[in-house]
Design a protein around this motif. Structure first.
Motif, PDB file in Angstrom:
ATOM      1  N   GLU A 301       1.556  -1.281   0.080  1.00  0.00           N
ATOM      2  CA  GLU A 301      -0.009   0.129   0.370  1.00  0.00           C
ATOM      3  C   GLU A 301       1.047   1.079  -0.140  1.00  0.00           C
ATOM      4  N   MET A 302       2.545   1.437   0.382  1.00  0.00           N
ATOM      5  CA  MET A 302       2.759   2.462   0.490  1.00  0.00           C
ATOM      6  C   MET A 302       3.310   2.659  -0.722  1.00  0.00           C
ATOM      7  N   GLY A 303       3.643   1.608  -1.361  1.00  0.00           N
ATOM      8  CA  GLY A 303       4.313   1.480  -2.660  1.00  0.00           C
ATOM      9  C   GLY A 303       3.259   2.563  -3.313  1.00  0.00           C
ATOM     10  N   LYS A 304       2.193   1.982  -3.987  1.00  0.00           N
ATOM     11  CA  LYS A 304       1.086   2.299  -4.420  1.00  0.00           C
ATOM     12  C   LYS A 304       0.348   3.743  -3.871  1.00  0.00           C
ATOM     13  N   ILE A 305       0.067   4.447  -2.763  1.00  0.00           N
ATOM     14  CA  ILE A 305       0.041   5.445  -2.668  1.00  0.00           C
ATOM     15  C   ILE A 305       1.645   6.776  -3.134  1.00  0.00           C
ATOM     16  N   ALA A 306       2.809   5.842  -2.412  1.00  0.00           N
ATOM     17  CA  ALA A 306       3.753   6.846  -2.879  1.00  0.00           C
ATOM     18  C   ALA A 306       3.659   7.313  -4.637  1.00  0.00           C
ATOM     19  N   THR A 307       3.671   6.446  -5.258  1.00  0.00           N
ATOM     20  CA  THR A 307       3.747   6.592  -6.542  1.00  0.00           C
ATOM     21  C   THR A 307       2.256   7.092  -7.400  1.00  0.00           C
ATOM     22  N   GLU A 308       0.998   6.716  -6.554  1.00  0.00           N
ATOM     23  CA  GLU A 308      -0.232   8.093  -7.161  1.00  0.00           C
ATOM     24  C   GLU A 308       0.483   9.004  -6.742  1.00  0.00           C
ATOM     25  N   LEU A 309       0.866   9.946  -5.059  1.00  0.00           N
ATOM     26  CA  LEU A 309       1.453  10.891  -5.048  1.00  0.00           C
ATOM     27  C   LEU A 309       2.360  11.733  -5.462  1.00  0.00           C
ATOM     28  N   LEU A 310       3.138  10.647  -6.392  1.00  0.00           N
ATOM     29  CA  LEU A 310       3.949  11.558  -6.805  1.00  0.00           C
ATOM     30  C   LEU A 310       4.112  11.836  -8.973  1.00  0.00           C
ATOM     31  N   ILE A 311       2.886  10.663  -9.734  1.00  0.00           N
ATOM     32  CA  ILE A 311       2.223  10.914 -10.816  1.00  0.00           C
ATOM     33  C   ILE A 311       1.665  12.034 -10.703  1.00  0.00           C
ATOM     34  N   GLN A 312       1.097  12.270 -10.002  1.00  0.00           N
ATOM     35  CA  GLN A 312       0.169  13.353  -9.740  1.00  0.00           C
ATOM     36  C   GLN A 312       1.345  14.723  -9.540  1.00  0.00           C
TER      37      GLN A 312
END
Length: 336
Positions: A301-312
């Motif tokens: 979940e940490m990897g998912k959230i961090a990636t979503e925020l970076l792409i944002q």
């Protein structure tokens, strides 16, 4: 046999259509009729056409790639973070390029320089245990380069960060050992400079205080490289043998498995009676005879959230002015 890489021009010539029509059809543009799209897509599939990523990046001024830097890919926690990051990146048509530091600040900096020279669009990073100077990362951000930190994060850096509730996880682990009747609880942890080290030490101390147990600095042993080198764990445990500890709270995945290896290998240390609680996402601990109470982190979940925020951040047209630190809960898995 020479590899054939078909282009939009090849498809246009074969179907007697313009290159702009082919390009729009492949992008599913509303300007192209469903019939034409069907013809183009069927032909593209027939010849196994793949878009040229270099041409695409030149046109869009993006590489559609993200760098991710961790201490060690073989670490169960970080491998799960990477899996989470890839699950989001893949769906967003981004590629992930992975680098590992092996807890070296110099290698970390070289990895960042290499990845940015390859025109990645953004960076996910968990700092190495040696890292103290991050001025080069500040300079990158000042130039508009998107950076998101996870797990091991700096204090003074205005960007998105994704962590777990390290203090609570450490408190829960220590409290569990105290409830077992343990009073001399050792703490095996990583480099003093890391954010996770500071937070988990605080949670450990808070649990001791809540139970009126005096904090003894001699029971805390730091491993500069977080258990990457087995000898640093062995040295720490041999030093702890002089304290009469009856339980141990361990602050990381590599440290926990490293401790179990030492306990199994060195029978003369007589560690079988020591109760263990530690941060670990590894199922390998179940293979040891020693029972370990695990503090599990939602790494995927940490990897998912961090990636979503970076792409944002990457896709945002204007500079971001407000950031947040996402704090995810840990889970205690008792194995008494």
């Amino acid at each position: 046999m020479k590899f054939e890489n078909y282009t939009i021009k090849d498809i246009a010539k074969a179907l007697n259509l313009s290159t702009s029509t082919i390009s729009r059809a492949l992008r599913d543009s509303y300007e192209i009729s469903p019939e034409t799209k069907k013809i183009v897509l069927e032909y593209a599939e027939k010849i196994n056409y793949r878009a040229n990523p270099i041409a695409r990046s030149l046109k869009e001024r993006r590489s559609h790639s993200i760098g991710i830097i961790v201490s060690e890919i073989a670490n169960n926690f970080f491998s799960q973070v990477i899996d989470g990051a890839e699950s989001i990146a893949y769906n967003k048509n981004f590629q992930i390029i992975i680098s590992q530091t092996h807890e070296s600040s110099e290698r970390e900096r070289l990895n960042v320089e290499y990845l940015t020279s390859r025109s990645i669009d953004g960076l996910l990073i968990a700092l190495s245990s040696e890292t103290e100077d991050i001025s080069y990362l500040h300079k990158l951000q000042e130039r508009g380069f998107p950076i998101v930190f996870f797990d091991r994060v700096p204090q003074q850096f205005d960007t998105y960060k994704v962590i777990v509730n390290n203090q609570q996880g450490a408190y829960d682990a220590t409290q569990h050992l105290i409830k077992q009747g343990k009073q001399q609880i050792a703490h095996l942890t990583s480099s003093k400079s890391l954010s996770i080290t500071k937070d988990r030490l605080y949670g450990y101390q808070k649990a001791l205080m809540a139970n009126h147990i005096d904090f003894d600095p001699a029971l805390v042993k730091y491993c500069q490289y977080g258990g990457l080198h087995q000898d640093e764990i062995e040295t720490a445990i041999e030093e702890l043998m002089h304290t009469g500890f009856d339980a141990i709270f361990i602050s990381g995945d590599k440290l926990t498995t490293g401790y179990l290896h030492v306990a199994k290998k060195k029978d003369k240390l007589n560690l079988q009676h020591i109760a263990i609680a530690g941060f670990t996402n590894s199922n390998v601990v179940d293979l040891f005879s020693a029972k370990v109470t695990s503090i599990r982190q939602p790494a995927f979940e940490m990897g998912k959230i961090a990636t979503e925020l970076l792409i944002q951040l990457i896709e945002k047209r204007t500079p971001n002015e407000q950031f947040e630190t996402r704090v995810l809960p840990t889970e205690i898995i008792k194995n008494d």
